[in-house]
Design an enzyme around this catalytic site. Structure first.
Site, PDB file in Angstrom:
ATOM      1  N   THR B  14       0.816  -1.221   0.000  1.00 44.64           N
ATOM      2  CA  THR B  14       0.000   0.000   0.000  1.00 44.64           C
ATOM      3  C   THR B  14       0.851   1.274   0.000  1.00 44.64           C
ATOM      4  O   THR B  14       0.335   2.363  -0.139  1.00 44.64           O
ATOM      5  CB  THR B  14      -0.959   0.026   1.209  1.00 44.64           C
ATOM      6  N   GLY B  15       2.178   1.124   0.150  1.00 39.66           N
ATOM      7  CA  GLY B  15       3.055   2.301   0.079  1.00 39.66           C
ATOM      8  C   GLY B  15       3.288   2.708  -1.371  1.00 39.66           C
ATOM      9  O   GLY B  15       2.975   1.959  -2.300  1.00 39.66           O
ATOM     10  N   GLN B  17       6.150   3.110  -3.143  1.00 42.86           N
ATOM     11  CA  GLN B  17       7.098   2.217  -3.826  1.00 42.86           C
ATOM     12  C   GLN B  17       6.498   0.835  -4.076  1.00 42.86           C
ATOM     13  O   GLN B  17       6.613   0.284  -5.160  1.00 42.86           O
ATOM     14  CB  GLN B  17       8.323   2.034  -2.917  1.00 42.86           C
ATOM     15  N   THR B  94      14.413  -2.675   0.668  1.00 42.18           N
ATOM     16  CA  THR B  94      14.601  -1.543   1.583  1.00 42.18           C
ATOM     17  C   THR B  94      16.053  -1.100   1.729  1.00 42.18           C
ATOM     18  O   THR B  94      16.939  -1.919   1.960  1.00 42.18           O
ATOM     19  CB  THR B  94      14.065  -1.942   2.982  1.00 42.18           C
ATOM     20  N   GLU B  95      16.258   0.207   1.614  1.00 40.53           N
ATOM     21  CA  GLU B  95      17.575   0.792   1.781  1.00 40.53           C
ATOM     22  C   GLU B  95      17.682   1.357   3.193  1.00 40.53           C
ATOM     23  O   GLU B  95      16.688   1.829   3.747  1.00 40.53           O
ATOM     24  CB  GLU B  95      17.723   1.919   0.744  1.00 40.53           C
ATOM     25  N   TYR B 156      21.883  -1.908 -14.371  1.00 41.04           N
ATOM     26  CA  TYR B 156      20.945  -1.619 -15.472  1.00 41.04           C
ATOM     27  C   TYR B 156      21.731  -1.163 -16.698  1.00 41.04           C
ATOM     28  O   TYR B 156      21.434  -1.529 -17.833  1.00 41.04           O
ATOM     29  CB  TYR B 156      19.935  -0.524 -15.099  1.00 41.04           C
ATOM     30  N   GLU B 206      32.376  -3.992  -6.389  1.00 35.92           N
ATOM     31  CA  GLU B 206      32.822  -2.650  -6.056  1.00 35.92           C
ATOM     32  C   GLU B 206      33.708  -2.722  -4.824  1.00 35.92           C
ATOM     33  O   GLU B 206      33.848  -3.785  -4.216  1.00 35.92           O
ATOM     34  CB  GLU B 206      31.613  -1.719  -5.828  1.00 35.92           C
ATOM     35  N   HIS B 244      27.227   3.578  -1.148  1.00 32.32           N
ATOM     36  CA  HIS B 244      26.697   2.371  -0.506  1.00 32.32           C
ATOM     37  C   HIS B 244      27.335   2.216   0.873  1.00 32.32           C
ATOM     38  O   HIS B 244      28.524   2.480   1.040  1.00 32.32           O
ATOM     39  CB  HIS B 244      27.059   1.115  -1.307  1.00 32.32           C
TER      40      HIS B 244
END
Lengths: 367, 281
Positions: B14-15, B17, B94-95, B156, B206, B244
């Protein structure tokens, strides 16, 4: 976020670990009346301050004031000391290295302990260090205390050592730490274990759970702090091409491309997953203030729409007094529209990163 | 790992995102069977039924995977809820999840024998079949190259350059940019080595940590399929977090140079820049 030493020690004390008597001060004259001898240490949120002249042992009042004044004027890895910590000199029998840190490959914490303390951890040979994984569901077991105290020859003070290890573990977990390091842990001549130094790193993503330390955080670079406030990530670098891109990996790859074409990046700015024109404008403002002469914008719009990013760039052009020369590389959703918008304002919008970087590097040479 | 038949639930549907990406996942062909939002169950979001709890969603529809979109402070509870309800694959998009929360969730996933991907990751895409997470729909093409990466947009970028060059993908897996993640490069390589649809691998690493060095060890000893690698952050200064949470060279460890060297020594072909990857395949 690495806490300043006095704050780290306050936490250690709260968790039952003995620390030297000491006080934080910003006025060297306060030390004239202090008990001597003293160790005076720069309060900076980085390691390596000993080598940088940020630690001094003094034995007279004049020396204390002079050394505190000198240390306060230092700049250590870009940080001005936020005061000094003046502490009693401990009667040292032995120095020990001790830390709990998250082991990234195990994905759980480990206890590291070695009989050689006080030196730079990188220069301690790995085989001189014992290593005990500590499972987060289990904590510090009796056998870990036994094994570690045996390997450090601390069996005479094993009960005290065990209490200390459990205190460190409680601090590590309750305060959401990435690292709690005591280097050195001092065994005094009267058989006390005292944390002579402390390095406490609290996980940045967990700071919201610890408002109690919020008011006493080390001072960061102003631009980096502002970027963080906007949920962007900025790192100041030494060159003059400011790189703005969306996503950490893409921003790093862009810096690498700049370097491979002979340029030097002056700033790293990861917009994150935004296409909010207001944040894009803010990113340009930060880059302009950082002294970048050329801004290289690299956008790959997967979910992010390139045209709303371009909108932010145009708003930055309109609202900033002075905008660095901008070169863009735009790919992804609505890229044609975005390129048209940028080119209408004289910004060269490339399809290919390599040609955009070469453009930015040659602009810098002209600028 | 997943296919078009996999039943997927969305936690936090429902958010903003959660809703946006569950639409995109469905448009990609993913079988989204239910959403979960505690305190907001009972209705529907774009025709997908929303439940109060993962258990309710699972008992009505079954679930092969869950994708977590809830904000960082509640991500731990949501992921644990899915694991306790028996969901075998939990993808945490989630970040900014606290690292001790991530450790708890990942260790608990081992207790129940489930897999966690992430946190702070773009998810998993199997072109032509299904997508869990937030990767853009339009960049893929079916094929036999597997891609695994710690980053989002850089992935991407690389995937679209593969697609433009006519190189299709068997799977694209974003393991996440945090210091502690549920699925490592080694886990991914092990799956790709066993996957009949995969013939070659692109690994995008990385700076920070030792996941690439461990991948190199695995490539040397266990892999028969060719690997092309790229490591971002060759010019990153030590001691600084590059976007990050996990991208930091600390105490002399985790530089791009040491990672590239380890991979190269293990027999992987290492690209100097992302655009070189296509040529090395």
């Amino acid at each position: 976020m690495m806490l300043l030493e006095d704050k780290g020690k306050e936490l250690l004390r709260e968790y039952g670990i003995e620390v030297p008597r000491g006080r934080r001060c910003t006025d060297p004259e306060e030390l004239r009346s202090a008990d001597l001898p003293l160790v005076i240490k720069a309060l900076v949120p980085v390691g390596g301050r000993g080598k940088a002249g940020g630690v001094s042992k003094v034995s007279t009042p004049d020396e204390a004031v002079r050394e505190a004044t000198r240390i306060l004027s230092l700049e250590i890895s870009g940080y001005r000391p936020q005061g000094v910590l003046a502490e009693e000199v401990l009667p040292v029998d032995r120095e020990i290295y001790l830390c709990i840190v998250i082991d990234r490959s195990l994905g759980i914490p480990v206890l590291l302990a070695g009989g050689v303390g006080g030196m730079d951890v990188e220069s301690i040979p790995p085989d001189a260090m014992g290593r005990w994984p500590i499972h987060p569901f289990l904590g510090v077991g009796e056998h870990v205390v036994r094994e570690a105290s045996r390997s450090l020859s601390l069996r005479r003070v094993e009960a005290q050592f065990g209490k200390m290890l459990r205190g460190l573990w409680d601090l590590f977990t309750r305060m959401d730490c990435e690292l709690v390091e005591v280097n050195p842990l001092v065994l005094t001549t009267d058989e006390r274990l005292v944390a002579a130094d402390s390095k406490v790193v609290v996980n940045d993503d967990s700071l919201y759970r610890h408002p109690e330390i919020g008011s006493d955080l080390p001072v960061m670079d102003e631009l980096e702090a502002e970027a963080r406030g906007e949920r962007m990530s900025f790192v100041r670098l030494s060159g003059d091409i400011g790189v703005i891109a969306n996503g950490a990996g893409l921003t790093m790859a862009t810096l690498d491309e700049v370097a491979s074409q002979g340029g030097t990046a002056g700033g790293f700015l990861d917009l994150g997953g935004t296409d909010d024109p207001r944040r894009v404008r803010k990113a340009f403002e930060l880059m302009a203030r950082s002294g970048a002469r050329v801004v290289l914008l690299n956008i790959f719009g997967g979910i992010t729409r390139c045209d709303t990013v371009a909108q932010g760039v145009l708003e930055a052009m309109d609202s900033l007094v002075s905008v660095p020369v901008t070169v863009a590389r735009i790919r992804g959703v609505n890229e044609e529209l975005a390129r048209g918008m940028l080119e209408s304002r004289g910004i060269r919008a490339h399809l290919d990163l390599s040609s955009a970087v070469s453009d930015a590097v040659s602009w810098r040479q002209k600028a | 790992m997943i296919d078009g038949r996999s039943r997927v639930i969305i936690q936090g549907i429902t958010g903003h995102q959660g809703r946006f990406h569950s639409q995109a996942m469905r448009a990609f062909g993913t079988r989204v069977v239910a959403g979960v939002t505690p305190g907001n169950g009972g209705g529907e979001v774009d025709g997908v039924p929303v439940y109060e709890s993962v258990r309710d969603a699972v008992s009505s529809h079954g679930a092969d995977a869950s994708v977590v979109f809830v904000p960082a402070p509640s991500a731990k509870d949501s992921a644990l809820e899915a694991l306790e309800a028996g969901v075998p694959l939990v993808v945490i998009v989630t970040e900014g999840m606290p690292v001790h929360d991530a450790m708890t969730v990942i260790q608990f996933s081992r207790v129940v024998g489930a897999r966690v991907v992430g946190p702070n990751c773009p998810g998993i895409t199997v072109p032509g079949r299904a997508k869990l997470g937030i990767m853009p729909n339009g960049i893929f093409r079916e094929g036999s190259t597997a891609v695994v990466s710690r980053s989002g947009t850089l992935t991407y970028e690389v995937v679209s350059s593969l697609t433009e060059a006519g190189i299709g993908q068997s799977i694209c897996l974003g393991i996440g940019g945090d210091p502690v993640v549920g699925t490592s490069f080694v886990d991914a390589l092990r799956m790709f080595e066993a996957d009949e649809r995969t013939s070659e691998i692109v690994l995008i690493g990385e700076i920070g940590g030792t996941a690439e060095e461990e991948a190199a060890e695995f490539i040397k000893n266990r892999m028969s399929k060719p690997v092309v690698a790229y490591i971002a952050g060759r010019t990153a200064p030590p001691g600084r977090k590059m976007g990050h949470a996990g991208a930091i060279i600390s105490q002399g460890r985790g530089s791009a140079k040491s990672k590239s060297k380890a991979l190269n020594d293990a027999g992987a072909r290492v690209a100097d820049r992302p655009s070189e990857i296509v040529r090395l395949l």
